[in-house]
Design a protein around this motif. Structure first.
Motif, PDB file in Angstrom:
ATOM      1  N   ALA A 111     -31.732   7.978 -16.764  1.00  0.00           N
ATOM      2  CA  ALA A 111     -32.305   7.891 -15.703  1.00  0.00           C
ATOM      3  C   ALA A 111     -31.487   8.513 -14.655  1.00  0.00           C
ATOM      4  N   PHE A 112     -30.105   8.150 -14.549  1.00  0.00           N
ATOM      5  CA  PHE A 112     -29.370   8.702 -13.472  1.00  0.00           C
ATOM      6  C   PHE A 112     -29.194  10.326 -13.642  1.00  0.00           C
ATOM      7  N   TYR A 113     -29.382  10.891 -14.518  1.00  0.00           N
ATOM      8  CA  TYR A 113     -29.278  12.201 -15.081  1.00  0.00           C
ATOM      9  C   TYR A 113     -30.534  13.025 -15.290  1.00  0.00           C
ATOM     10  N   ARG A 114     -31.575  12.381 -14.833  1.00  0.00           N
ATOM     11  CA  ARG A 114     -32.747  13.078 -15.255  1.00  0.00           C
ATOM     12  C   ARG A 114     -33.196  14.302 -14.566  1.00  0.00           C
ATOM     13  N   SER A 115     -32.723  14.428 -13.523  1.00  0.00           N
ATOM     14  CA  SER A 115     -32.785  15.458 -12.693  1.00  0.00           C
ATOM     15  C   SER A 115     -31.724  16.415 -12.497  1.00  0.00           C
ATOM     16  N   TYR A 116     -30.808  16.198 -13.499  1.00  0.00           N
ATOM     17  CA  TYR A 116     -29.555  17.046 -13.371  1.00  0.00           C
ATOM     18  C   TYR A 116     -29.860  18.436 -13.364  1.00  0.00           C
ATOM     19  N   MET A 117     -30.574  18.958 -14.689  1.00  0.00           N
ATOM     20  CA  MET A 117     -30.763  20.195 -14.940  1.00  0.00           C
ATOM     21  C   MET A 117     -31.476  20.897 -13.744  1.00  0.00           C
ATOM     22  N   VAL A 118     -32.266  20.112 -13.236  1.00  0.00           N
ATOM     23  CA  VAL A 118     -33.362  20.604 -12.098  1.00  0.00           C
ATOM     24  C   VAL A 118     -32.339  20.924 -10.825  1.00  0.00           C
ATOM     25  N   GLN A 119     -31.526  20.032 -10.771  1.00  0.00           N
ATOM     26  CA  GLN A 119     -30.629  20.052  -9.686  1.00  0.00           C
ATOM     27  C   GLN A 119     -29.625  21.119  -9.895  1.00  0.00           C
ATOM     28  N   LEU A 120     -29.114  21.448 -10.958  1.00  0.00           N
ATOM     29  CA  LEU A 120     -28.169  22.639 -10.925  1.00  0.00           C
ATOM     30  C   LEU A 120     -29.162  23.920 -10.877  1.00  0.00           C
ATOM     31  N   PHE A 121     -30.405  24.109 -11.346  1.00  0.00           N
ATOM     32  CA  PHE A 121     -31.203  25.101 -11.172  1.00  0.00           C
ATOM     33  C   PHE A 121     -31.619  25.344  -9.707  1.00  0.00           C
ATOM     34  N   PRO A 147     -38.942  24.598  -3.294  1.00  0.00           N
ATOM     35  CA  PRO A 147     -39.869  24.285  -4.550  1.00  0.00           C
ATOM     36  C   PRO A 147     -39.272  23.413  -5.625  1.00  0.00           C
ATOM     37  N   LEU A 148     -38.104  23.612  -5.832  1.00  0.00           N
ATOM     38  CA  LEU A 148     -37.061  22.984  -7.103  1.00  0.00           C
ATOM     39  C   LEU A 148     -36.973  21.786  -6.396  1.00  0.00           C
ATOM     40  N   ASP A 149     -36.563  21.557  -4.964  1.00  0.00           N
ATOM     41  CA  ASP A 149     -36.288  20.200  -4.454  1.00  0.00           C
ATOM     42  C   ASP A 149     -37.350  19.280  -4.476  1.00  0.00           C
ATOM     43  N   VAL A 150     -38.717  19.905  -4.460  1.00  0.00           N
ATOM     44  CA  VAL A 150     -39.855  18.819  -4.472  1.00  0.00           C
ATOM     45  C   VAL A 150     -39.769  18.413  -6.044  1.00  0.00           C
ATOM     46  N   CYS A 151     -39.732  19.175  -6.935  1.00  0.00           N
ATOM     47  CA  CYS A 151     -39.686  18.860  -8.440  1.00  0.00           C
ATOM     48  C   CYS A 151     -38.464  17.820  -8.689  1.00  0.00           C
ATOM     49  N   LYS A 152     -37.362  18.008  -8.067  1.00  0.00           N
ATOM     50  CA  LYS A 152     -36.026  17.030  -8.168  1.00  0.00           C
ATOM     51  C   LYS A 152     -36.667  15.614  -7.582  1.00  0.00           C
ATOM     52  N   THR A 153     -37.264  15.700  -6.572  1.00  0.00           N
ATOM     53  CA  THR A 153     -37.676  14.565  -5.852  1.00  0.00           C
ATOM     54  C   THR A 153     -38.681  13.666  -6.714  1.00  0.00           C
ATOM     55  N   LEU A 154     -39.493  14.556  -7.471  1.00  0.00           N
ATOM     56  CA  LEU A 154     -40.390  13.971  -8.369  1.00  0.00           C
ATOM     57  C   LEU A 154     -39.714  13.134  -9.709  1.00  0.00           C
ATOM     58  N   LEU A 155     -38.866  13.846 -10.032  1.00  0.00           N
ATOM     59  CA  LEU A 155     -38.110  13.209 -11.293  1.00  0.00           C
ATOM     60  C   LEU A 155     -37.328  12.171 -10.918  1.00  0.00           C
ATOM     61  N   ASN A 156     -36.725  12.168  -9.697  1.00  0.00           N
ATOM     62  CA  ASN A 156     -35.963  10.884  -9.274  1.00  0.00           C
ATOM     63  C   ASN A 156     -36.596   9.851  -8.839  1.00  0.00           C
ATOM     64  N   THR A 157     -37.916   9.983  -8.350  1.00  0.00           N
ATOM     65  CA  THR A 157     -38.714   8.825  -7.751  1.00  0.00           C
ATOM     66  C   THR A 157     -39.872   8.198  -8.696  1.00  0.00           C
ATOM     67  N   GLN A 158     -39.972   8.883  -9.742  1.00  0.00           N
ATOM     68  CA  GLN A 158     -41.012   8.142 -10.637  1.00  0.00           C
ATOM     69  C   GLN A 158     -40.591   6.902 -11.307  1.00  0.00           C
ATOM     70  N   THR A 159     -41.567   6.146 -11.417  1.00  0.00           N
ATOM     71  CA  THR A 159     -41.437   4.750 -12.047  1.00  0.00           C
ATOM     72  C   THR A 159     -41.580   4.936 -13.405  1.00  0.00           C
ATOM     73  N   THR A 160     -41.325   3.728 -14.004  1.00  0.00           N
ATOM     74  CA  THR A 160     -41.322   3.341 -15.502  1.00  0.00           C
ATOM     75  C   THR A 160     -42.638   3.724 -16.091  1.00  0.00           C
ATOM     76  N   ASN A 161     -43.945   3.711 -15.032  1.00  0.00           N
ATOM     77  CA  ASN A 161     -45.005   3.910 -15.630  1.00  0.00           C
ATOM     78  C   ASN A 161     -45.566   5.463 -15.878  1.00  0.00           C
ATOM     79  N   VAL A 162     -44.821   6.271 -15.173  1.00  0.00           N
ATOM     80  CA  VAL A 162     -44.768   7.803 -15.071  1.00  0.00           C
ATOM     81  C   VAL A 162     -43.569   8.428 -15.756  1.00  0.00           C
ATOM     82  N   ARG A 163     -43.937   9.141 -16.797  1.00  0.00           N
ATOM     83  CA  ARG A 163     -42.775   9.932 -17.419  1.00  0.00           C
ATOM     84  C   ARG A 163     -42.821  11.352 -17.388  1.00  0.00           C
ATOM     85  N   VAL A 164     -42.064  11.881 -16.625  1.00  0.00           N
ATOM     86  CA  VAL A 164     -42.112  13.418 -16.427  1.00  0.00           C
ATOM     87  C   VAL A 164     -40.713  13.828 -16.802  1.00  0.00           C
ATOM     88  N   GLU A 165     -40.527  14.620 -17.730  1.00  0.00           N
ATOM     89  CA  GLU A 165     -39.039  15.052 -18.340  1.00  0.00           C
ATOM     90  C   GLU A 165     -39.109  16.579 -18.080  1.00  0.00           C
TER      91      GLU A 165
END
Length: 347
Positions: free
Chosen positions: A163-173, A221-239
């Motif tokens: 979960a700590f690196y869920r947005s790592y690739m998006v952050q690199l992109f 736009p990529l920052d919005v995607c990163k925020t979505l991945l970082n702030t999703q709860t356990t009920n929402v799974r976006v990978e």
């Protein structure tokens, strides 16, 4: 101070790069942190009263009014812990790579700056991605976490290390083009405003603000995607990036990719200006300190012991000369005269 001297700190002292970078990174993130909190709430697709359609001032005012004066600063301790080492390694590797690329390849300094910044991002994001996860979870409205340690332990326990690196690739992109635009724009502005490459806080501030504002606007736009991945709860799974892009478009349409862009630009412009001004200041101070150390005169030689020198000369020097001496019978005798004053053998 010439261009080659100022353009890079002494490469043999990596600690100078790291110290300047760490201080610059902490200053950059902390000074404008309240706007970063507002940006996170504007970008998050969470059931929090449709915050994304409100303005920056409205969100900040409601945050202070309903949650307290210190609420916009919540999570800043995470940034202090992560930004120091992340920016220390980032600026140290950036200076080293920029010098290597510019001297060993035909690329000019502007392109070398962009390539060095892009490569250094890999190191930077490896540290800052977990930091951003914890920070943004604490910034969210109705955050269930009591503090940094509680947030870290809860994510670890319920979602695992991934979960700590869920947005790592998006952050690199996101950060790869961000840093390319950022460093190339900064270097271009410096060549235009400050061709002599001297230390000038005003030029560094203007160049940093322009570079940060342009780079942040392009990569929103990529920052919005990163925020979505970082702030999703356990009920929402976006990978992954593709799922994040699809989800943002489904929830917000084309305009959803630019949620919080004004807040992001307003945050990045002064932050980047502060970062570059602070970094260039410490770069100047450390380089000046190094030059002062190199210009110190050599220590004086030890005092000369004249008695010791005379003794050595007396022992080592031997002079022989033959002097004619007239006698009464007009017979010449020869004496050997030495430097110690003794009379030689008569013959």
């Amino acid at each position: 101070m010439g261009f080659d001297e100022y353009e890079t700190l002494p490469t043999s002292n990596v600690a100078d790069h790291m110290m300047a970078g760490a201080i610059a990174g902490i200053m950059e993130h902390c000074v404008m942190y309240p706007l970063d909190s507002v940006k996170t709430r504007l970008q998050a697709f969470m059931p929090s009263g449709n915050v994304g359609n409100r303005g920056i001032g409205t969100v900040l005012f409601n945050m202070i009014k309903h949650e307290g004066y210190l609420r916009p600063m919540r999570g800043m301790g995470t940034v202090i812990i992560g930004a120091g080492p992340a920016h220390a390694l980032y600026f140290a590797s950036y200076e080293h790579l920029k010098q290597k690329i510019s001297h060993q390849t035909p690329l000019n300094t502007t392109v070398s700056s962009g390539v060095a910044g892009c490569v250094s991002t890999i190191i930077h994001d490896a540290i800052m991605t977990p930091t951003d996860v914890v920070k943004q979870r604490l910034q969210m409205s109705n955050s269930p976490y009591n503090g940094i340690l509680n947030c870290v332990s809860s994510i670890w326990r319920t979602e695992g290390l991934g979960a700590f690196y869920r947005s790592y690739m998006v952050q690199l992109f996101m950060n790869a083009p961000f840093q390319i635009v950022h460093f190339m724009t900064y270097d271009y502005c410096q060549n235009f405003l400050n061709p002599e490459k001297i230390y000038n806080p005003l030029y560094h501030m203007i160049s940093g603000a322009v570079a940060g504002g342009l780079a942040s606007a392009i990569t929103t736009p990529l920052d919005v995607c990163k925020t979505l991945l970082n702030t999703q709860t356990t009920n929402v799974r976006v990978e992954g990036l593709f799922r994040a892009v699809t989800t943002v478009y489904t929830l917000g349409g084309p305009g959803g990719f630019f949620r919080g862009m004004v807040a992001r630009v307003l945050y990045q412009m002064p932050s980047t200006a502060i970062s570059w001004t602070t970094y260039e200041f410490f770069k100047f101070v450390l380089l000046k300190k190094s030059n002062i150390s190199d210009d110190r005169p050599p220590p004086p030689p030890p005092p000369i012991n004249s008695a010791l020198i005379n003794e050595k000369i007396t022992k080592k020097t031997s002079v022989r000369c033959d002097l004619p001496v007239a006698s009464r019978s007009r017979i010449y005798s020869h004496y050997t005269v030495r430097d110690d004053g003794s009379k030689g053998q008569q013959f």
